[in-house]
Design a protein around this motif. Structure first.
Motif, PDB file in Angstrom:
ATOM      1  N   ALA A   1       0.868  -0.942  -0.203  1.00 35.17           N
ATOM      2  CA  ALA A   1      -0.191   0.037   0.237  1.00 35.17           C
ATOM      3  C   ALA A   1       1.037   1.313   0.205  1.00 35.17           C
ATOM      4  O   ALA A   1       0.353   1.956  -0.895  1.00 35.17           O
ATOM      5  N   ILE A   2       2.024   0.989   0.755  1.00 33.96           N
ATOM      6  CA  ILE A   2       2.750   2.595   0.884  1.00 33.96           C
ATOM      7  C   ILE A   2       3.341   3.000  -0.170  1.00 33.96           C
ATOM      8  O   ILE A   2       3.721   3.681  -0.721  1.00 33.96           O
ATOM      9  N   ILE A   3       4.279   1.724  -1.357  1.00 33.92           N
ATOM     10  CA  ILE A   3       4.692   1.596  -2.134  1.00 33.92           C
ATOM     11  C   ILE A   3       3.493   2.030  -3.856  1.00 33.92           C
ATOM     12  O   ILE A   3       3.984   2.989  -4.666  1.00 33.92           O
ATOM     13  N   GLU A   4       2.052   1.791  -3.910  1.00 38.03           N
ATOM     14  CA  GLU A   4       1.065   2.067  -4.510  1.00 38.03           C
ATOM     15  C   GLU A   4       0.687   3.534  -4.079  1.00 38.03           C
ATOM     16  O   GLU A   4       0.965   4.520  -5.291  1.00 38.03           O
ATOM     17  N   ARG A   5       1.439   3.939  -2.864  1.00 39.86           N
ATOM     18  CA  ARG A   5       0.941   5.496  -2.879  1.00 39.86           C
ATOM     19  C   ARG A   5       2.039   6.217  -3.019  1.00 39.86           C
ATOM     20  O   ARG A   5       1.543   7.642  -3.131  1.00 39.86           O
ATOM     21  N   LEU A   6       3.183   5.775  -2.916  1.00 37.32           N
ATOM     22  CA  LEU A   6       4.618   6.301  -3.668  1.00 37.32           C
ATOM     23  C   LEU A   6       4.235   6.373  -4.908  1.00 37.32           C
ATOM     24  O   LEU A   6       5.578   7.236  -5.462  1.00 37.32           O
TER      25      LEU A   6
ATOM     26  N   GLY B   1      15.708  -1.230  -1.062  1.00 36.26           N
ATOM     27  CA  GLY B   1      16.420  -0.053  -2.013  1.00 36.26           C
ATOM     28  C   GLY B   1      15.120   0.091  -3.284  1.00 36.26           C
ATOM     29  O   GLY B   1      15.185   0.841  -3.517  1.00 36.26           O
ATOM     30  N   LEU B   2      13.538  -0.182  -2.307  1.00 35.21           N
ATOM     31  CA  LEU B   2      12.408   0.347  -3.397  1.00 35.21           C
ATOM     32  C   LEU B   2      11.817   1.533  -3.040  1.00 35.21           C
ATOM     33  O   LEU B   2      11.303   2.187  -3.291  1.00 35.21           O
ATOM     34  N   VAL B   3      12.592   1.892  -1.405  1.00 32.98           N
ATOM     35  CA  VAL B   3      12.249   3.283  -1.136  1.00 32.98           C
ATOM     36  C   VAL B   3      13.291   4.060  -0.781  1.00 32.98           C
ATOM     37  O   VAL B   3      14.170   3.637  -0.311  1.00 32.98           O
TER      38      VAL B   3
ATOM     39  N   GLU C   1      12.211   4.037  -6.047  1.00 30.88           N
ATOM     40  CA  GLU C   1      12.740   4.087  -6.454  1.00 30.88           C
ATOM     41  C   GLU C   1      12.710   2.672  -7.977  1.00 30.88           C
ATOM     42  O   GLU C   1      12.848   1.581  -7.618  1.00 30.88           O
ATOM     43  N   PRO C   2      12.254   3.361  -8.966  1.00 34.58           N
ATOM     44  CA  PRO C   2      11.970   2.644 -10.313  1.00 34.58           C
ATOM     45  C   PRO C   2      12.544   1.508 -10.603  1.00 34.58           C
ATOM     46  O   PRO C   2      12.362   0.316 -10.908  1.00 34.58           O
ATOM     47  N   LYS C   3      13.764   1.736 -10.111  1.00 35.47           N
ATOM     48  CA  LYS C   3      15.156   0.865 -10.722  1.00 35.47           C
ATOM     49  C   LYS C   3      14.464  -0.463 -10.308  1.00 35.47           C
ATOM     50  O   LYS C   3      15.203  -1.786 -10.724  1.00 35.47           O
ATOM     51  N   ARG C   4      14.136  -0.255  -8.963  1.00 29.78           N
ATOM     52  CA  ARG C   4      14.231  -1.365  -8.201  1.00 29.78           C
ATOM     53  C   ARG C   4      13.206  -2.605  -7.846  1.00 29.78           C
ATOM     54  O   ARG C   4      12.776  -3.826  -8.444  1.00 29.78           O
ATOM     55  N   LEU C   5      11.696  -1.620  -8.720  1.00 27.50           N
ATOM     56  CA  LEU C   5      11.031  -2.344  -9.107  1.00 27.50           C
ATOM     57  C   LEU C   5      11.334  -3.013 -10.929  1.00 27.50           C
ATOM     58  O   LEU C   5      10.390  -4.133 -10.500  1.00 27.50           O
ATOM     59  N   GLU C   6      11.930  -2.146 -11.286  1.00 30.46           N
ATOM     60  CA  GLU C   6      12.175  -2.959 -12.850  1.00 30.46           C
ATOM     61  C   GLU C   6      12.946  -4.269 -12.289  1.00 30.46           C
ATOM     62  O   GLU C   6      12.615  -5.277 -12.672  1.00 30.46           O
ATOM     63  N   ALA C   7      13.959  -4.108 -11.475  1.00 32.34           N
ATOM     64  CA  ALA C   7      14.770  -5.645 -11.595  1.00 32.34           C
ATOM     65  C   ALA C   7      13.841  -6.781 -10.701  1.00 32.34           C
ATOM     66  O   ALA C   7      13.576  -7.939 -11.167  1.00 32.34           O
ATOM     67  N   ALA C   8      13.065  -6.274  -9.920  1.00 32.83           N
ATOM     68  CA  ALA C   8      12.104  -7.478  -9.710  1.00 32.83           C
ATOM     69  C   ALA C   8      10.797  -7.627 -11.348  1.00 32.83           C
ATOM     70  O   ALA C   8      11.122  -9.049 -11.024  1.00 32.83           O
TER      71      ALA C   8
ATOM     72  N   ALA D   1       4.594  -4.261 -12.915  1.00 36.35           N
ATOM     73  CA  ALA D   1       4.300  -3.333 -13.702  1.00 36.35           C
ATOM     74  C   ALA D   1       3.295  -2.657 -14.000  1.00 36.35           C
ATOM     75  O   ALA D   1       3.531  -1.135 -14.631  1.00 36.35           O
ATOM     76  N   LYS D   2       2.239  -2.751 -13.033  1.00 34.73           N
ATOM     77  CA  LYS D   2       1.585  -1.448 -12.660  1.00 34.73           C
ATOM     78  C   LYS D   2       1.650  -0.556 -12.192  1.00 34.73           C
ATOM     79  O   LYS D   2       1.345   1.041 -11.755  1.00 34.73           O
ATOM     80  N   GLN D   3       2.484  -0.738 -10.984  1.00 35.70           N
ATOM     81  CA  GLN D   3       2.980  -0.057 -10.529  1.00 35.70           C
ATOM     82  C   GLN D   3       4.264   1.064 -10.837  1.00 35.70           C
ATOM     83  O   GLN D   3       4.514   2.395 -10.901  1.00 35.70           O
ATOM     84  N   ARG D   4       5.267   0.472 -11.856  1.00 35.52           N
ATOM     85  CA  ARG D   4       5.625   1.734 -13.269  1.00 35.52           C
ATOM     86  C   ARG D   4       4.799   1.744 -13.227  1.00 35.52           C
ATOM     87  O   ARG D   4       5.745   3.350 -13.875  1.00 35.52           O
ATOM     88  N   ALA D   5       3.905   1.436 -14.766  1.00 35.12           N
ATOM     89  CA  ALA D   5       3.172   2.028 -15.543  1.00 35.12           C
ATOM     90  C   ALA D   5       2.945   3.642 -14.892  1.00 35.12           C
ATOM     91  O   ALA D   5       2.651   4.707 -15.608  1.00 35.12           O
ATOM     92  N   ARG D   6       2.289   3.681 -13.283  1.00 35.24           N
ATOM     93  CA  ARG D   6       2.036   4.698 -12.348  1.00 35.24           C
ATOM     94  C   ARG D   6       2.419   5.551 -12.316  1.00 35.24           C
ATOM     95  O   ARG D   6       3.086   6.883 -12.433  1.00 35.24           O
ATOM     96  N   TRP D   7       3.924   4.803 -12.157  1.00 38.52           N
ATOM     97  CA  TRP D   7       5.757   6.348 -11.602  1.00 38.52           C
ATOM     98  C   TRP D   7       4.992   6.881 -13.167  1.00 38.52           C
ATOM     99  O   TRP D   7       5.882   7.909 -13.200  1.00 38.52           O
ATOM    100  N   GLU D   8       5.461   6.410 -13.995  1.00 41.25           N
ATOM    101  CA  GLU D   8       5.970   6.156 -15.285  1.00 41.25           C
ATOM    102  C   GLU D   8       5.343   7.666 -15.636  1.00 41.25           C
ATOM    103  O   GLU D   8       5.578   8.506 -16.607  1.00 41.25           O
TER     104      GLU D   8
END
Lengths: 112, 112
Positions: free
Chosen positions: A22-27, A59-61, A75-82, B87-94
């Motif tokens: 939920a924190i990630i979604e908010r951020l 590293g996600l935040v 930190e979008p790069k970490r989301l990307e790695a997962a 993917a949803k989180q990254r798309a929103r961030w982007e």
């Protein structure tokens, strides 16, 4: 254990909790202070801080304190790695099915 | 807690371990028996079985016992669900960054 593997452990572990997701979604909507993040969550501020610490360790935040306010952002790069790890597994699985399909098709063509 | 959230908890938690990720990686090449999965792993068979149980609980792996052999395979739909969340989180961030870019560009155009 390779560094990349430790990162994946920490990331997936950080994502395995509804409050942290939920924190990630908010951020993903934009940076927020710790108290802004805590507002919609039904828990004490120290609990929120604990979740944020885990997200930072993964590293996600990342957060920055200016004056008395700590502001967090993803930190979008970490989301990307997962996501990349998962995409790789799916691609391999799908490639296997394409090869199986081609093999079955070839056999059917031969027997027609 | 919504069902989808429980699934995500279990999936991300299952993925937060190098042995379980190694099992998933192996299974994307095709189904395998428990002993085939255990061979490259430096641990006892009961430990491997325990990891497999967690993977099955998460829905990422399904297994079937025929005679005395239990064969495991990945469940790609579950991998897809975990990937879709990321993917949803990254798309929103982007999308947020695209809007910021457009806003900055607009201001720059006005001041030229």
């Amino acid at each position: 254990m390779p560094k990349q593997s430790v990162y994946l452990d920490q990331m997936f572990s950080a994502l395995a909790d509804p409050t942290r997701r939920a924190i990630i979604e908010r951020l993903t909507h934009g940076p927020a202070s710790v108290s802004e993040l805590a507002k919609p969550l039904k828990m004490s501020l120290p609990s929120v801080v604990q979740h944020l610490q885990l997200l930072e360790q993964s590293g996600l935040v990342v957060s920055r304190k200016i004056g008395r306010v700590r502001t967090c952002r993803v930190e979008p790069k970490r989301l990307e790695a997962a996501q990349a790890w998962l995409a790789k597994q799916r691609a391999r699985w799908e490639a296997r099915f394409s090869r199986l399909d081609a093999f079955v098709q070839e056999r059917e063509d031969k027997h027609e």
